[in-house]
Design a protein around this motif. Sequence first.
Motif, PDB file in Angstrom:
ATOM      1  N   SER A  11      32.801 -55.816 -33.133  1.00 21.81           N
ATOM      2  CA  SER A  11      32.374 -54.661 -33.916  1.00 21.81           C
ATOM      3  C   SER A  11      30.921 -54.798 -34.304  1.00 21.81           C
ATOM      4  CB  SER A  11      33.236 -54.539 -35.170  1.00 21.81           C
ATOM      5  OG  SER A  11      32.781 -53.470 -35.948  1.00 21.81           O
ATOM      6  N   ALA A  12      30.139 -53.734 -34.089  1.00 23.27           N
ATOM      7  CA  ALA A  12      28.743 -53.728 -34.536  1.00 23.27           C
ATOM      8  C   ALA A  12      28.693 -53.506 -36.048  1.00 23.27           C
ATOM      9  CB  ALA A  12      27.964 -52.644 -33.805  1.00 23.27           C
ATOM     10  N   ARG A  13      29.517 -52.596 -36.543  1.00 22.00           N
ATOM     11  CA  ARG A  13      29.563 -52.328 -37.982  1.00 22.00           C
ATOM     12  C   ARG A  13      30.359 -53.413 -38.691  1.00 22.00           C
ATOM     13  NH1 ARG A  13      31.872 -46.316 -38.473  1.00 22.00           N
ATOM     14  NH2 ARG A  13      32.751 -46.840 -36.441  1.00 22.00           N
ATOM     15  N   ALA A  14      30.101 -53.574 -39.996  1.00 23.10           N
ATOM     16  CA  ALA A  14      30.888 -54.525 -40.791  1.00 23.10           C
ATOM     17  C   ALA A  14      32.337 -54.038 -40.844  1.00 23.10           C
ATOM     18  CB  ALA A  14      30.322 -54.614 -42.199  1.00 23.10           C
ATOM     19  N   VAL A  15      33.276 -54.958 -40.966  1.00 23.33           N
ATOM     20  CA  VAL A  15      34.686 -54.581 -41.081  1.00 23.33           C
ATOM     21  C   VAL A  15      34.894 -53.918 -42.442  1.00 23.33           C
ATOM     22  CG1 VAL A  15      37.064 -55.405 -41.042  1.00 23.33           C
ATOM     23  CG2 VAL A  15      35.328 -56.569 -39.674  1.00 23.33           C
ATOM     24  N   PRO A  16      35.440 -52.690 -42.485  1.00 19.74           N
ATOM     25  CA  PRO A  16      35.674 -52.038 -43.785  1.00 19.74           C
ATOM     26  C   PRO A  16      36.598 -52.903 -44.653  1.00 19.74           C
ATOM     27  CG  PRO A  16      36.022 -50.493 -41.973  1.00 19.74           C
ATOM     28  CD  PRO A  16      35.861 -51.849 -41.354  1.00 19.74           C
ATOM     29  N   GLY A  17      36.260 -53.006 -45.932  1.00 20.17           N
ATOM     30  CA  GLY A  17      37.098 -53.769 -46.856  1.00 20.17           C
ATOM     31  C   GLY A  17      36.896 -55.266 -46.779  1.00 20.17           C
ATOM     32  N   GLU A  18      35.877 -55.694 -46.030  1.00 21.00           N
ATOM     33  CA  GLU A  18      35.638 -57.135 -45.866  1.00 21.00           C
ATOM     34  C   GLU A  18      35.417 -57.817 -47.216  1.00 21.00           C
ATOM     35  OE1 GLU A  18      33.817 -59.673 -42.399  1.00 21.00           O
ATOM     36  OE2 GLU A  18      32.521 -58.048 -43.024  1.00 21.00           O
ATOM     37  N   GLU A  19      34.779 -57.077 -48.143  1.00 22.87           N
ATOM     38  CA  GLU A  19      34.414 -57.662 -49.432  1.00 22.87           C
ATOM     39  C   GLU A  19      35.628 -57.763 -50.379  1.00 22.87           C
ATOM     40  OE1 GLU A  19      33.833 -54.736 -48.278  1.00 22.87           O
ATOM     41  OE2 GLU A  19      34.505 -53.303 -49.802  1.00 22.87           O
ATOM     42  N   LEU A  20      36.714 -57.091 -50.038  1.00 22.43           N
ATOM     43  CA  LEU A  20      37.894 -57.076 -50.920  1.00 22.43           C
ATOM     44  C   LEU A  20      38.649 -58.399 -50.827  1.00 22.43           C
ATOM     45  CD1 LEU A  20      39.193 -53.481 -50.042  1.00 22.43           C
ATOM     46  CD2 LEU A  20      38.092 -54.186 -52.178  1.00 22.43           C
ATOM     47  N   PRO A  21      39.274 -58.831 -51.942  1.00 25.54           N
ATOM     48  CA  PRO A  21      40.055 -60.072 -51.897  1.00 25.54           C
ATOM     49  C   PRO A  21      41.344 -59.875 -51.098  1.00 25.54           C
ATOM     50  CG  PRO A  21      40.318 -58.984 -54.025  1.00 25.54           C
ATOM     51  CD  PRO A  21      39.307 -58.185 -53.257  1.00 25.54           C
ATOM     52  N   HIS A  22      41.891 -60.970 -50.572  1.00 19.15           N
ATOM     53  CA  HIS A  22      43.167 -60.873 -49.851  1.00 19.15           C
ATOM     54  C   HIS A  22      44.275 -60.576 -50.857  1.00 19.15           C
ATOM     55  CE1 HIS A  22      41.822 -61.991 -45.853  1.00 19.15           C
ATOM     56  NE2 HIS A  22      40.943 -62.763 -46.466  1.00 19.15           N
TER      57      HIS A  22
END
Length: 208
Positions: free
Chosen positions: A24-35
């Motif tokens: 993916s060129a774009r960042a993964v959506p929700g990457e910053e969210l905790p598991h």
Amino acid sequence: MPTLDELIVAFDRGLRTVFAPAHSARAVPGEELPHPELSAAERAHAAALMRVNHTGEICAQALYQGQALTARNPAAKEALDHAAREETEHLAWTGRRIEELGGRQSLLNPLFYAGSFAIGAVAGLLGDRWNLGFLAETERQVVAHLDGHLTRLPAADEKSRAVVEQMKADEARHATSALEHGGAELPAPAKAAMRAASGVMTGTSYWI
Ligand SMILES: [Fe+2]
Ligand SMILES: [Fe+2]
């Protein structure tokens, strides 16, 4: 008719789509969210839903590649190629989310790729108006499907939800772009047949 070179490129893309990890060129959506804290059942359910979405993206790749192979108008071909590259990101995001949830990809992906590629190639042969109309209707149905998943995903699984939300926004844009490029409104029986076909995909890939 497509040239031999085009057929070889299409076959190579197919193998890579089904068997190689997508990037993916774009960042993964929700990457910053905790598991999220999920029960075993919730985790399995979320992984199965993301497996369905991943298989949907495999199908999207195949449809686009099939359509691009037989589409006649260079502008339509370019629009299809561009959209196919965007779908690669969706493939990467859903694939990664499945891994994070401890799930696996559908075993039926090669089969669905082949079937979708054939459908796409036939749509491409019908001419750009119908080809792009088919694309717009596909994307509209995907938006409705993703809406359903937003209600079915476990409430705590905001990471999956973020991926699905972004995909939904992208698919809606793909539909609009296909219509802007001259896509026709499909007859109701064609739309119903498409819903039935995608129902087979979503129903089986949840389990297999
Ligand atoms: Fe997509
Ligand atoms: Fe799309």
